[in-house]
Scaffold this motif. Sequence first.
Motif, PDB file in Angstrom:
ATOM      1  N   GLN A  35       0.823  -1.202   0.000  1.00  8.89           N
ATOM      2  CA  GLN A  35       0.000   0.000   0.000  1.00  8.89           C
ATOM      3  C   GLN A  35       0.863   1.261   0.000  1.00  8.89           C
ATOM      4  OE1 GLN A  35      -2.143  -1.316   3.458  1.00  8.89           O
ATOM      5  NE2 GLN A  35      -4.003  -1.732   2.265  1.00  8.89           N
ATOM      6  N   ALA A  36       1.905   1.262   0.812  1.00 11.49           N
ATOM      7  CA  ALA A  36       2.803   2.422   0.852  1.00 11.49           C
ATOM      8  C   ALA A  36       3.516   2.601  -0.485  1.00 11.49           C
ATOM      9  CB  ALA A  36       3.812   2.276   1.988  1.00 11.49           C
ATOM     10  N   SER A  37       3.883   1.486  -1.105  1.00  9.69           N
ATOM     11  CA  SER A  37       4.539   1.552  -2.416  1.00  9.69           C
ATOM     12  C   SER A  37       3.594   2.112  -3.476  1.00  9.69           C
ATOM     13  CB  SER A  37       5.036   0.170  -2.843  1.00  9.69           C
ATOM     14  OG  SER A  37       6.035  -0.278  -1.955  1.00  9.69           O
ATOM     15  N   ILE A  70       4.172   5.479  -5.666  1.00  5.78           N
ATOM     16  CA  ILE A  70       4.035   5.523  -7.127  1.00  5.78           C
ATOM     17  C   ILE A  70       3.039   6.615  -7.523  1.00  5.78           C
ATOM     18  CG2 ILE A  70       3.195   4.240  -9.145  1.00  5.78           C
ATOM     19  CD1 ILE A  70       4.367   1.699  -7.716  1.00  5.78           C
ATOM     20  N   ALA A  71       1.928   6.698  -6.797  1.00 14.76           N
ATOM     21  CA  ALA A  71       0.944   7.747  -7.075  1.00 14.76           C
ATOM     22  C   ALA A  71       1.558   9.130  -6.860  1.00 14.76           C
ATOM     23  CB  ALA A  71      -0.289   7.563  -6.194  1.00 14.76           C
ATOM     24  N   ALA A  72       2.366   9.275  -5.820  1.00 18.04           N
ATOM     25  CA  ALA A  72       3.036  10.552  -5.569  1.00 18.04           C
ATOM     26  C   ALA A  72       3.993  10.890  -6.701  1.00 18.04           C
ATOM     27  CB  ALA A  72       3.770  10.511  -4.234  1.00 18.04           C
ATOM     28  N   ALA A  73       4.728   9.903  -7.164  1.00 19.33           N
ATOM     29  CA  ALA A  73       5.667  10.116  -8.268  1.00 19.33           C
ATOM     30  C   ALA A  73       4.938  10.504  -9.553  1.00 19.33           C
ATOM     31  CB  ALA A  73       6.516   8.861  -8.490  1.00 19.33           C
ATOM     32  N   GLU A  74       3.690  10.069  -9.676  1.00 17.71           N
ATOM     33  CA  GLU A  74       2.856  10.415 -10.837  1.00 17.71           C
ATOM     34  C   GLU A  74       2.029  11.678 -10.579  1.00 17.71           C
ATOM     35  OE1 GLU A  74       2.821   8.915 -13.878  1.00 17.71           O
ATOM     36  OE2 GLU A  74       4.519   7.737 -13.129  1.00 17.71           O
ATOM     37  N   ASN A  75       2.299  12.348  -9.443  1.00 22.38           N
ATOM     38  CA  ASN A  75       1.611  13.578  -9.044  1.00 22.38           C
ATOM     39  C   ASN A  75       0.100  13.380  -8.884  1.00 22.38           C
ATOM     40  OD1 ASN A  75       1.694  16.225  -8.163  1.00 22.38           O
ATOM     41  ND2 ASN A  75       1.264  17.059 -10.193  1.00 22.38           N
ATOM     42  N   LEU A  76      -0.245  12.317  -8.168  1.00 21.22           N
ATOM     43  CA  LEU A  76      -1.637  12.012  -7.844  1.00 21.22           C
ATOM     44  C   LEU A  76      -1.784  12.062  -6.319  1.00 21.22           C
ATOM     45  CD1 LEU A  76      -2.029   8.997 -10.293  1.00 21.22           C
ATOM     46  CD2 LEU A  76      -2.993  11.299 -10.594  1.00 21.22           C
ATOM     47  N   PRO A  77      -1.852  13.264  -5.750  1.00 24.02           N
ATOM     48  CA  PRO A  77      -1.795  13.399  -4.287  1.00 24.02           C
ATOM     49  C   PRO A  77      -2.932  12.718  -3.530  1.00 24.02           C
ATOM     50  CG  PRO A  77      -2.287  15.518  -5.321  1.00 24.02           C
ATOM     51  CD  PRO A  77      -1.950  14.563  -6.411  1.00 24.02           C
ATOM     52  N   ASN A 135      -3.587   5.677  -0.126  1.00 23.57           N
ATOM     53  CA  ASN A 135      -2.759   4.489   0.079  1.00 23.57           C
ATOM     54  C   ASN A 135      -1.866   4.624   1.303  1.00 23.57           C
ATOM     55  OD1 ASN A 135      -3.114   2.353  -2.102  1.00 23.57           O
ATOM     56  ND2 ASN A 135      -3.088   4.244  -3.286  1.00 23.57           N
ATOM     57  N   PHE A 136      -1.336   5.812   1.544  1.00 24.78           N
ATOM     58  CA  PHE A 136      -0.508   6.024   2.737  1.00 24.78           C
ATOM     59  C   PHE A 136      -1.325   5.787   4.008  1.00 24.78           C
ATOM     60  CE2 PHE A 136       2.243   9.256   0.210  1.00 24.78           C
ATOM     61  CZ  PHE A 136       2.999   8.226  -0.328  1.00 24.78           C
ATOM     62  N   THR A 137      -2.559   6.267   4.000  1.00 20.94           N
ATOM     63  CA  THR A 137      -3.432   6.075   5.168  1.00 20.94           C
ATOM     64  C   THR A 137      -3.697   4.591   5.411  1.00 20.94           C
ATOM     65  OG1 THR A 137      -4.471   8.230   4.842  1.00 20.94           O
ATOM     66  CG2 THR A 137      -5.715   6.606   6.121  1.00 20.94           C
ATOM     67  N   TYR A 182       9.177   5.875   5.853  1.00 25.79           N
ATOM     68  CA  TYR A 182      10.131   6.414   4.887  1.00 25.79           C
ATOM     69  C   TYR A 182       9.467   6.609   3.522  1.00 25.79           C
ATOM     70  CZ  TYR A 182      14.301   7.076   2.092  1.00 25.79           C
ATOM     71  OH  TYR A 182      15.234   7.596   1.234  1.00 25.79           O
ATOM     72  N   LEU A 183       8.737   5.596   3.049  1.00 23.36           N
ATOM     73  CA  LEU A 183       8.054   5.707   1.759  1.00 23.36           C
ATOM     74  C   LEU A 183       7.034   6.842   1.766  1.00 23.36           C
ATOM     75  CD1 LEU A 183       7.435   1.980   0.748  1.00 23.36           C
ATOM     76  CD2 LEU A 183       8.893   3.639  -0.433  1.00 23.36           C
ATOM     77  N   ILE A 184       6.322   6.982   2.869  1.00 25.41           N
ATOM     78  CA  ILE A 184       5.325   8.050   2.967  1.00 25.41           C
ATOM     79  C   ILE A 184       6.007   9.412   2.956  1.00 25.41           C
ATOM     80  CG2 ILE A 184       3.550   9.076   4.443  1.00 25.41           C
ATOM     81  CD1 ILE A 184       2.916   6.130   5.347  1.00 25.41           C
TER      82      ILE A 184
END
Length: 137
Positions: free
Chosen positions: A19-21, A25-32, A38-40, A60-62
């Motif tokens: 889920q954190a991964s 990935i969503a963050a890297a794709e600018n999908l906040p 997923n972080f939650t 760390y991932l978050i």
Amino acid sequence: MSLAGPGAQNPTTLTRLGQASLGYIAAAENLPQTAAKNFTLAVKALAETNYDANQNVLFYLIALGYFKLNQLQASLDWVNQGIEFTSDHDSHYLLANYYYLLARVAQASAQSDLQLEASQRQTFIQDLFHEKIFKDF
């Protein structure tokens, strides 16, 4: 597979890492919003589970995901939570990486005192435990 299987009620560390991964990935794709969701899920009820050193990676991932999203305060908060979580469990796994990320966040937010302190701690822990630092953000 860990995300597709049963276990939403009591997710394993592997499921949480998945889920954190996905959040990263969503963050890297600018999908906040997707990242935050997923972080939650990754840390939901984490305090109620048995500790596993791989759980240090979650924070760390978050933190890194929020750094990618340029949400520096959120990144700072998650780095600090990760340092506390890791230390509270008498672990040093990822601590040098946490302090490296903290220095980068401090640099990006123009907090030079914090950047210096974090860099010094990162170097000390890296030298002490021979931890490899991930620097390729």
